[in-house]
Design a protein around this motif. Sequence first.
Motif, PDB file in Angstrom:
ATOM      1  N   PRO A  52       0.810  -1.226   0.000  1.00  0.00           N
ATOM      2  CA  PRO A  52       0.000   0.000   0.000  1.00  0.00           C
ATOM      3  C   PRO A  52       0.844   1.278   0.000  1.00  0.00           C
ATOM      4  CG  PRO A  52      -0.021  -1.008   2.174  1.00  0.00           C
ATOM      5  CD  PRO A  52       0.684  -1.974   1.274  1.00  0.00           C
ATOM      6  N   VAL A  53       0.439   2.227  -0.847  1.00  0.00           N
ATOM      7  CA  VAL A  53       1.160   3.481  -1.018  1.00  0.00           C
ATOM      8  C   VAL A  53       0.566   4.539  -0.095  1.00  0.00           C
ATOM      9  CG1 VAL A  53       1.776   5.301  -2.652  1.00  0.00           C
ATOM     10  CG2 VAL A  53       1.692   2.911  -3.414  1.00  0.00           C
ATOM     11  N   ASN A  54       1.435   5.206   0.651  1.00  0.00           N
ATOM     12  CA  ASN A  54       1.053   6.266   1.595  1.00  0.00           C
ATOM     13  C   ASN A  54       0.009   5.763   2.594  1.00  0.00           C
ATOM     14  OD1 ASN A  54       1.656   9.045   2.294  1.00  0.00           O
ATOM     15  ND2 ASN A  54      -0.476   9.514   1.780  1.00  0.00           N
ATOM     16  N   ARG A  55       0.256   4.581   3.124  1.00  0.00           N
ATOM     17  CA  ARG A  55      -0.668   4.003   4.092  1.00  0.00           C
ATOM     18  C   ARG A  55      -0.588   4.746   5.418  1.00  0.00           C
ATOM     19  NH1 ARG A  55      -1.419   0.893   8.437  1.00  0.00           N
ATOM     20  NH2 ARG A  55      -3.195  -0.529   8.436  1.00  0.00           N
ATOM     21  N   LEU A  56      -1.751   4.970   6.015  1.00  0.00           N
ATOM     22  CA  LEU A  56      -1.827   5.608   7.324  1.00  0.00           C
ATOM     23  C   LEU A  56      -2.893   4.888   8.140  1.00  0.00           C
ATOM     24  CD1 LEU A  56      -1.021   7.944   9.233  1.00  0.00           C
ATOM     25  CD2 LEU A  56      -2.843   9.296   8.165  1.00  0.00           C
ATOM     26  N   GLY A  57      -2.523   4.429   9.341  1.00  0.00           N
ATOM     27  CA  GLY A  57      -3.460   3.758  10.221  1.00  0.00           C
ATOM     28  C   GLY A  57      -3.559   4.461  11.563  1.00  0.00           C
ATOM     29  N   SER A  58      -4.603   4.122  12.311  1.00  0.00           N
ATOM     30  CA  SER A  58      -4.854   4.806  13.576  1.00  0.00           C
ATOM     31  C   SER A  58      -4.166   4.143  14.763  1.00  0.00           C
ATOM     32  CB  SER A  58      -6.362   4.860  13.835  1.00  0.00           C
ATOM     33  OG  SER A  58      -6.910   3.547  13.875  1.00  0.00           O
ATOM     34  N   GLY A  59      -3.455   3.045  14.543  1.00  0.00           N
ATOM     35  CA  GLY A  59      -2.792   2.341  15.630  1.00  0.00           C
ATOM     36  C   GLY A  59      -1.848   3.240  16.417  1.00  0.00           C
ATOM     37  N   GLY A  60      -1.994   3.259  17.734  1.00  0.00           N
ATOM     38  CA  GLY A  60      -1.116   4.027  18.597  1.00  0.00           C
ATOM     39  C   GLY A  60      -1.421   5.502  18.703  1.00  0.00           C
ATOM     40  N   LEU A  61      -2.522   5.965  18.083  1.00  0.00           N
ATOM     41  CA  LEU A  61      -2.821   7.398  18.085  1.00  0.00           C
ATOM     42  C   LEU A  61      -3.710   7.822  19.251  1.00  0.00           C
ATOM     43  CD1 LEU A  61      -3.390   8.108  14.279  1.00  0.00           C
ATOM     44  CD2 LEU A  61      -1.308   8.383  15.640  1.00  0.00           C
ATOM     45  N   GLY A  62      -4.161   6.853  20.067  1.00  0.00           N
ATOM     46  CA  GLY A  62      -4.955   7.209  21.230  1.00  0.00           C
ATOM     47  C   GLY A  62      -6.445   7.189  20.957  1.00  0.00           C
ATOM     48  N   SER A  63      -7.218   7.679  21.931  1.00  0.00           N
ATOM     49  CA  SER A  63      -8.673   7.593  21.843  1.00  0.00           C
ATOM     50  C   SER A  63      -9.293   8.713  21.019  1.00  0.00           C
ATOM     51  CB  SER A  63      -9.280   7.603  23.253  1.00  0.00           C
ATOM     52  OG  SER A  63      -8.928   8.803  23.924  1.00  0.00           O
ATOM     53  N   THR A  64      -8.563   9.804  20.835  1.00  0.00           N
ATOM     54  CA  THR A  64      -9.012  10.888  19.960  1.00  0.00           C
ATOM     55  C   THR A  64      -7.856  11.252  19.043  1.00  0.00           C
ATOM     56  OG1 THR A  64     -10.510  11.770  21.653  1.00  0.00           O
ATOM     57  CG2 THR A  64      -9.899  13.241  19.844  1.00  0.00           C
ATOM     58  N   TYR A  65      -8.090  11.210  17.754  1.00  0.00           N
ATOM     59  CA  TYR A  65      -6.981  11.427  16.824  1.00  0.00           C
ATOM     60  C   TYR A  65      -7.476  12.056  15.534  1.00  0.00           C
ATOM     61  CZ  TYR A  65      -8.759   7.120  14.694  1.00  0.00           C
ATOM     62  OH  TYR A  65      -9.570   6.175  14.116  1.00  0.00           O
ATOM     63  N   ASP A  66      -6.566  12.734  14.870  1.00  0.00           N
ATOM     64  CA  ASP A  66      -6.802  13.308  13.539  1.00  0.00           C
ATOM     65  C   ASP A  66      -5.433  13.516  12.919  1.00  0.00           C
ATOM     66  OD1 ASP A  66      -7.507  14.661  11.249  1.00  0.00           O
ATOM     67  OD2 ASP A  66      -8.846  16.090  12.256  1.00  0.00           O
ATOM     68  N   LYS A  67      -5.062  12.621  12.024  1.00  0.00           N
ATOM     69  CA  LYS A  67      -3.711  12.654  11.466  1.00  0.00           C
ATOM     70  C   LYS A  67      -3.767  12.573   9.943  1.00  0.00           C
ATOM     71  CE  LYS A  67       0.873  10.583  11.898  1.00  0.00           C
ATOM     72  NZ  LYS A  67       1.720   9.572  12.591  1.00  0.00           N
TER      73      LYS A  67
END
Length: 263
Positions: A52-67
């Motif tokens: 996957p190209v430019n993959r971004l996942g929410s793992g490790g970002l906590g209970s509230t996130y926006d990345k």
Amino acid sequence: MLSTSRCGRAAATLALVGLLVAGSGNAQAAGSAVSGVLANFTVGGINTSVGPVNRLGSGGLGSTYDKTAKSGPYHRQLALSTEGDMQPILTIGASNIVSQVSGKFGVDTISEQGAAALYGFRLALVPKRAPGLAIIPFLQISAHGLHESGSFNRVVPNRNTISSASDIKELEISGSLVGNRTLRFDGPAAQNHILYQSPTVTITLNQVTSTDLISCGPKCVVTPFSVRTSVLNISLDQAAIGNRKITGEIVIGGADAGIEGIF
């Protein structure tokens, strides 16, 4: 009973972030993920993958996130087969790929979203150039912009909803794999909009796949637990490219959101 509800074929990327689902009584995980391009091909017994190209996942970002993650200019070229004549060459490029994940875990709610955007996107699958011969492309794709999002929301105890949205700017697809036609699309696409279909090639816009929990008492209730979407999905099943056959899938703008056990 868990059941995968396929409103199209499965797409794109995987997501997982450890969060407790409030009020469920069990530790479950919820999250979102996104990627710009994911592809897999088999030609003459040789398997080739992209992304996957430019993959971004929410793992490790906590209970509230926006990345958000931006790739900048992207270019990849590779041969899908290296033997014989008319060797198929795949080229994929974009001026920028933007991946975004956002979510919030509260006392009685979960909200997750993955979103992908590709600008100046182009893909070409063509035979290797031979001196004195004109190139007739197997597949050519261009788009000014491709946008997709997939969302999952839960309000405790068990009210789950999923959704998707797409926006497509100046999409154009041509080549022998689509009958030497030129296909065009501009604007938002309805879920699982079939742009082209033949016995060997299916092109779907805003493809959506959900995974559901089916529980039956006096009556059966279907509860969605994830959504997997892509702005553009191309499925190939023994499709002819010159004197070869190609099988595989191209997933553009894949976004996932939901609860553990279904990604």
